[in-house]
Motif scaffolding. Structure first.
Motif, PDB file in Angstrom:
ATOM      1  N   LEU A   1     -40.627  -4.525 -72.624  1.00  0.00           N
ATOM      2  CA  LEU A   1     -40.851  -5.963 -72.846  1.00  0.00           C
ATOM      3  C   LEU A   1     -39.627  -6.770 -72.435  1.00  0.00           C
ATOM      4  O   LEU A   1     -39.753  -7.855 -71.841  1.00  0.00           O
ATOM      5  CB  LEU A   1     -41.182  -6.215 -74.317  1.00  0.00           C
ATOM      6  CG  LEU A   1     -42.470  -5.564 -74.838  1.00  0.00           C
ATOM      7  CD1 LEU A   1     -42.612  -5.794 -76.342  1.00  0.00           C
ATOM      8  CD2 LEU A   1     -43.680  -6.108 -74.103  1.00  0.00           C
ATOM      9  N   LEU A   2     -38.443  -6.248 -72.714  1.00  0.00           N
ATOM     10  CA  LEU A   2     -37.206  -6.924 -72.331  1.00  0.00           C
ATOM     11  C   LEU A   2     -37.073  -6.982 -70.811  1.00  0.00           C
ATOM     12  O   LEU A   2     -36.763  -8.042 -70.250  1.00  0.00           O
ATOM     13  CB  LEU A   2     -36.012  -6.191 -72.937  1.00  0.00           C
ATOM     14  CG  LEU A   2     -34.627  -6.710 -72.565  1.00  0.00           C
ATOM     15  CD1 LEU A   2     -34.450  -8.144 -73.048  1.00  0.00           C
ATOM     16  CD2 LEU A   2     -33.532  -5.822 -73.158  1.00  0.00           C
ATOM     17  N   LEU A   3     -37.339  -5.851 -70.137  1.00  0.00           N
ATOM     18  CA  LEU A   3     -37.219  -5.826 -68.682  1.00  0.00           C
ATOM     19  C   LEU A   3     -38.220  -6.771 -68.036  1.00  0.00           C
ATOM     20  O   LEU A   3     -37.882  -7.501 -67.091  1.00  0.00           O
ATOM     21  CB  LEU A   3     -37.434  -4.398 -68.161  1.00  0.00           C
ATOM     22  CG  LEU A   3     -37.307  -4.235 -66.644  1.00  0.00           C
ATOM     23  CD1 LEU A   3     -35.875  -4.499 -66.193  1.00  0.00           C
ATOM     24  CD2 LEU A   3     -37.757  -2.852 -66.199  1.00  0.00           C
ATOM     25  N   GLY A   4     -39.463  -6.769 -68.535  1.00  0.00           N
ATOM     26  CA  GLY A   4     -40.468  -7.677 -67.983  1.00  0.00           C
ATOM     27  C   GLY A   4     -40.066  -9.133 -68.108  1.00  0.00           C
ATOM     28  O   GLY A   4     -40.201  -9.927 -67.170  1.00  0.00           O
ATOM     29  N   SER A   5     -39.525  -9.497 -69.275  1.00  0.00           N
ATOM     30  CA  SER A   5     -39.099 -10.886 -69.501  1.00  0.00           C
ATOM     31  C   SER A   5     -37.930 -11.254 -68.599  1.00  0.00           C
ATOM     32  O   SER A   5     -37.907 -12.344 -67.999  1.00  0.00           O
ATOM     33  CB  SER A   5     -38.704 -11.081 -70.970  1.00  0.00           C
ATOM     34  OG  SER A   5     -39.793 -10.817 -71.819  1.00  0.00           O
ATOM     35  N   VAL A   6     -36.953 -10.350 -68.482  1.00  0.00           N
ATOM     36  CA  VAL A   6     -35.790 -10.616 -67.631  1.00  0.00           C
ATOM     37  C   VAL A   6     -36.221 -10.789 -66.183  1.00  0.00           C
ATOM     38  O   VAL A   6     -35.755 -11.709 -65.476  1.00  0.00           O
ATOM     39  CB  VAL A   6     -34.757  -9.469 -67.759  1.00  0.00           C
ATOM     40  CG1 VAL A   6     -33.699  -9.567 -66.666  1.00  0.00           C
ATOM     41  CG2 VAL A   6     -34.110  -9.504 -69.129  1.00  0.00           C
ATOM     42  N   GLU A   7     -37.119  -9.935 -65.705  1.00  0.00           N
ATOM     43  CA  GLU A   7     -37.554 -10.022 -64.311  1.00  0.00           C
ATOM     44  C   GLU A   7     -38.335 -11.304 -64.041  1.00  0.00           C
ATOM     45  O   GLU A   7     -38.161 -11.936 -62.996  1.00  0.00           O
ATOM     46  CB  GLU A   7     -38.385  -8.795 -63.941  1.00  0.00           C
ATOM     47  CG  GLU A   7     -37.560  -7.521 -63.854  1.00  0.00           C
ATOM     48  CD  GLU A   7     -38.265  -6.423 -63.084  1.00  0.00           C
ATOM     49  OE1 GLU A   7     -39.471  -6.585 -62.775  1.00  0.00           O
ATOM     50  OE2 GLU A   7     -37.611  -5.405 -62.783  1.00  0.00           O
TER      51      GLU A   7
END
Length: 295
Positions: A251-257
């Motif tokens: 979820l963190l990676l998706g939001s950052v991307e």
């Protein structure tokens, strides 16, 4: 409002990344190899769902219910693929030099890519799921219905894997082999079969996610590498062996991307993700939910 919209989009896509990464982490923790062919399981799952739907309807279009029927097929097919790969190839290099295991899984990745190219060409394909209205609005935020379905599907797959590992006899055997293969063998657990089942379950989860990915993004034979890289980043974010950590990391990676693509450029998404990975390795090398750095 733009910031919130990007975060929502990131959470929706991040759940898919997390589900893929959970399978990657499972193999890493139980079989003790870094599976460079994991992304190809995502690709094969997408194609399995695509061709099943094409066989039923004549083209890769259908209702949400008809598409969902293809998910168990993709899961079963990829379980068989993963189990067979572990039994025939991967088992021969378990316990050897890490470079050899990387070389073997990389070779499997290239072989699957080339076979897929020969069978299906490099043309991008996708599954078209019919909705009367493709999105809805909540508090000014646009939520695509298919992304929401994929998000729920990814959460269900992740939760199902967690419950499988915690509540079933096979799941307990997998955890025992992960902690101490020699002791597991002494109490009667078939270690090689358990490792093969682990590989199969990991591939099945990736295949199910691949089917959802085919509905919101294009699929093509060389798409696997990016999902392998994302899985590696997420597992390090969350900590090796932690399913909740992989979910949070995804979820963190998706939001950052999504934020990077929205405010800077989509060409910078991987660069920003790996920069965060390096920072995390320096600050908290065991990951957000990991055990000890030594372990």
């Amino acid at each position: 409002m733009a910031f919130t919209q990007f975060v929502v989009n990131g959470l929706l896509i991040g759940a898919l990344f997390a589900a893929v990464a959970v399978g990657f982490a499972l193999i890493w923790g139980v079989v003790d190899i870094i599976n460079l062919a994991h992304g190809e399981m995502v690709m094969l799952g997408g194609y399995t769902s695509y061709w099943v739907l094409t066989l039923v309807t004549g083209n890769a279009e259908g209702s949400p219910l008809l598409f969902l029927v293809t998910i168990p097929v993709a899961i079963l097919v990829l379980f068989g693929v993963g189990y067979a790969l572990q039994r025939t190839l991967v088992s021969r290099v378990i316990g050897t030099d890490i470079f050899l295991t990387l070389l073997v899984t990389f070779g499997i990745s290239i072989a699957i890519q080339q076979l897929a190219l020969q069978a299906w060409s490099a043309n991008p394909r996708s599954i078209q799921v019919s909705f009367a209205d493709p999105s809805f609005t909540v508090a000014g935020l646009v939520v695509p219905k298919m992304k929401l379905v994929a998000f729920v599907g990814a959460i269900v797959l992740t939760a199902a894997l967690y419950l499988f590992l915690q509540k079933t006899r096979t799941g307990r055997a997998i955890r025992a082999v992960s902690q101490n293969p020699e002791a597991a063998a002494l109490v009667g657990i078939d270690v090689e079969h358990t490792r093969a089942v682990t590989f199969g379950v990991s591939s099945a989860i990736a295949g199910g996610v691949g089917a959802f990915i085919a509905t919101i993004l294009n699929i093509q034979p060389q798409m696997g590498l990016i999902y392998t890289l994302k899985s590696f980043v997420i597992v390090v974010f969350g900590g090796v062996g932690s399913i909740p950590g992989a979910l949070v990391g995804g979820l963190l990676l998706g939001s950052v991307e999504e934020l990077t693509a929205g405010f800077i450029s989509s060409r910078w998404t991987l660069a920003v993700s790996f920069t965060l990975l390096i920072v995390l390795l320096v600050v908290k090398p065991q990951g957000l939910f990991g055990e000890g750095a030594e372990q």
